[in-house]
Design an enzyme around this catalytic site. Structure first.
Site, mmCIF file in Angstrom:
data_model
loop_
_atom_site.group_PDB
_atom_site.id
_atom_site.type_symbol
_atom_site.label_atom_id
_atom_site.label_comp_id
_atom_site.label_asym_id
_atom_site.label_seq_id
_atom_site.Cartn_x
_atom_site.Cartn_y
_atom_site.Cartn_z
ATOM 1 N N ASP A 135 -57.384 49.093 -80.970
ATOM 2 C CA ASP A 135 -56.216 49.545 -81.716
ATOM 3 C C ASP A 135 -55.935 51.028 -81.492
ATOM 4 O O ASP A 135 -54.788 51.469 -81.598
ATOM 5 C CB ASP A 135 -56.426 49.290 -83.212
ATOM 6 C CG ASP A 135 -56.475 47.796 -83.534
ATOM 7 O OD1 ASP A 135 -56.107 46.993 -82.657
ATOM 8 O OD2 ASP A 135 -56.876 47.441 -84.654
ATOM 9 N N GLY A 136 -56.984 51.794 -81.185
ATOM 10 C CA GLY A 136 -56.803 53.227 -80.950
ATOM 11 C C GLY A 136 -55.867 53.530 -79.794
ATOM 12 O O GLY A 136 -55.189 54.561 -79.802
ATOM 13 N N ASN B 185 -49.917 54.648 -88.356
ATOM 14 C CA ASN B 185 -50.781 54.052 -89.385
ATOM 15 C C ASN B 185 -50.642 54.747 -90.732
ATOM 16 O O ASN B 185 -50.132 54.161 -91.677
ATOM 17 C CB ASN B 185 -52.252 54.088 -88.947
ATOM 18 C CG ASN B 185 -52.739 52.765 -88.409
ATOM 19 O OD1 ASN B 185 -51.990 51.786 -88.368
ATOM 20 N ND2 ASN B 185 -53.982 52.707 -87.993
ATOM 21 N N ALA C 231 -55.490 49.014 -92.228
ATOM 22 C CA ALA C 231 -56.456 49.978 -91.701
ATOM 23 C C ALA C 231 -57.177 50.663 -92.865
ATOM 24 O O ALA C 231 -57.819 49.998 -93.675
ATOM 25 C CB ALA C 231 -55.731 50.968 -90.794
ATOM 26 N N TYR C 232 -57.061 51.979 -92.975
ATOM 27 C CA TYR C 232 -57.761 52.727 -94.018
ATOM 28 C C TYR C 232 -57.329 52.268 -95.412
ATOM 29 O O TYR C 232 -58.149 52.149 -96.330
ATOM 30 C CB TYR C 232 -57.459 54.223 -93.825
ATOM 31 C CG TYR C 232 -58.352 55.178 -94.597
ATOM 32 C CD1 TYR C 232 -59.329 54.731 -95.473
ATOM 33 C CD2 TYR C 232 -58.218 56.551 -94.412
ATOM 34 C CE1 TYR C 232 -60.143 55.623 -96.150
ATOM 35 C CE2 TYR C 232 -59.022 57.447 -95.095
ATOM 36 C CZ TYR C 232 -59.983 56.978 -95.965
ATOM 37 O OH TYR C 232 -60.778 57.862 -96.647
#
Length: 354
Positions: free
Chosen positions: A97-98, A196, A238-239
């Site tokens: 994903d990065g 994101n 994500a986070y």
């Protein structure tokens, strides 16, 4: 009439000629797929391939004599020095994903369609498998694919001007193109496009962060805790998901506000409409400064008098789907996050029913 999310399709006004290939750095397992893809694009499709210069500095690529003729056809660039945003028709990512987040950071305006191959550790945003890459890439080049427009956040950081940042080749030390840097009296303004999330946290301080959150100019709350996450629907898995937020499909127009370990039992994550303007500032009585990062990059300190303005960007990231936006998303929930996985309850036998 409400548009069906699966109805968004990729169409080309003219066939794509230039492709940016982004490869995860320091991963030996990606060298062979990278070489195969580049040979296919240059020799089979006669495309102009753009590659970041540091990718070609890998000894396994630099010392490969067979790959030499292909490598000579590449156009190279350096992040923070060369602007390629108007030269790319199509992006292919190899990794996790990065790589998609990195692709987003390279394009502060309009983003070309992105095809992401799952060759990393998680792969929530990378739906394609590399095994049949030739047929899949050909299908996309021909314009036969579904799209999901992943909304991004437009972020403006206004800082009290404390010291002059050195400029090299029109690029600021923190990587922001100098065209995005405006000078006011005692002010420094920087802009970012974020896929994101924007994370404001307490940094190395032992005190709680104490930041005020404004929505369209009105103070809505003060965050006392480890910090706050402002995320897109793409960033909701994500986070924000790790901090207890709901997971939102990328086609939902929204911005999420999620506290990080708030010192309040009733502080639940909230979802606000896309397009509103959020502003985050240190509270006047905050004991310490705060730190902010954008998709995990460009981390910097926020002091009293500084502000972070966040709204929905008019430049989404067009992500190419493997099947369609809904199927791909639920497939990722199941495969990557093991969403709602549990052992099934046994059914009754005939004797038990009686």
């Amino acid at each position: 009439h409400i548009q069906d999310p699966a109805s968004q399709r990729l169409t080309w006004n003219k066939p794509p000629k230039s492709v940016l290939v982004i490869k995860k750095i320091r991963d030996a397992s990606l060298l062979q797929p990278f070489k195969e893809l580049c040979v296919y694009l240059t020799e089979e499709n006669n495309m102009i391939v753009y590659v970041e210069k540091k990718v070609l500095e890998d000894p396994a690529i630099a010392n490969d004599e067979n790959f030499g003729p292909v490598k000579k056809k590449f156009c190279t660039f350096r992040e923070d020095y060369d602007d390629i945003s108007n030269q790319i028709d199509f992006i292919i990512c190899l990794g996790g994903d990065g790589t998609l987040l990195y692709a987003s950071s390279l394009f502060q305006g309009s983003v070309p369609p992105v095809m992401a191959f799952h060759l990393g550790s998680l792969g929530f945003l990378t739906p394609f498998n590399f095994e049949n890459f030739q047929s899949q890439v050909t299908q996309v080049i021909e314009g036969n694919a579904a799209l999901v427009l992943r909304s991004r956040l437009k972020v403006k950081v206004v800082k009290e001007h404390r010291e002059k940042s050195p400029v090299q080749n029109g690029i600021e030390e923190n990587g922001v193109v100098s065209a995005n840097l405006e000078k006011e009296v005692g002010k420094q303004i920087m802009q970012y496009q974020v896929l994101n999330e924007v994370v404001v946290d307490r940094g190395p301080s032992s005190y709680l962060s104490n930041v005020d959150v404004f929505l369209d100019g009105h103070l809505i709350t003060t965050v006392q805790g480890d910090g706050v996450i402002v995320s897109t629907p793409t960033g909701s898995t994500a986070y924000a998901a790790a901090a207890g937020a709901s997971m939102i499909h990328p086609n939902v127009p929204a911005i999420m506000i999620t506290p990080i370990c708030p010192h309040s039992l009733s502080f639940r994550p909230i979802v606000v409409p896309a397009g509103v303007e959020l502003k985050i500032m240190l509270s006047p009585d905050a004991r310490n400064t705060a730190w902010v990062s954008f998709d995990g990059r460009k981390r910097q300190e926020i002091c009293h008098g500084d502000s972070i303005s966040i709204t929905t960007s008019c430049y989404p990231l067009p992500s190419i789907c493997f099947r369609d936006p809904v199927s791909d998303w639920f497939e990722s929930l199941a495969e990557c996050l093991h969403w709602n996985v549990r052992k099934k309850q046994n059914n009754f036998t005939v004797e038990e029913e009686e």
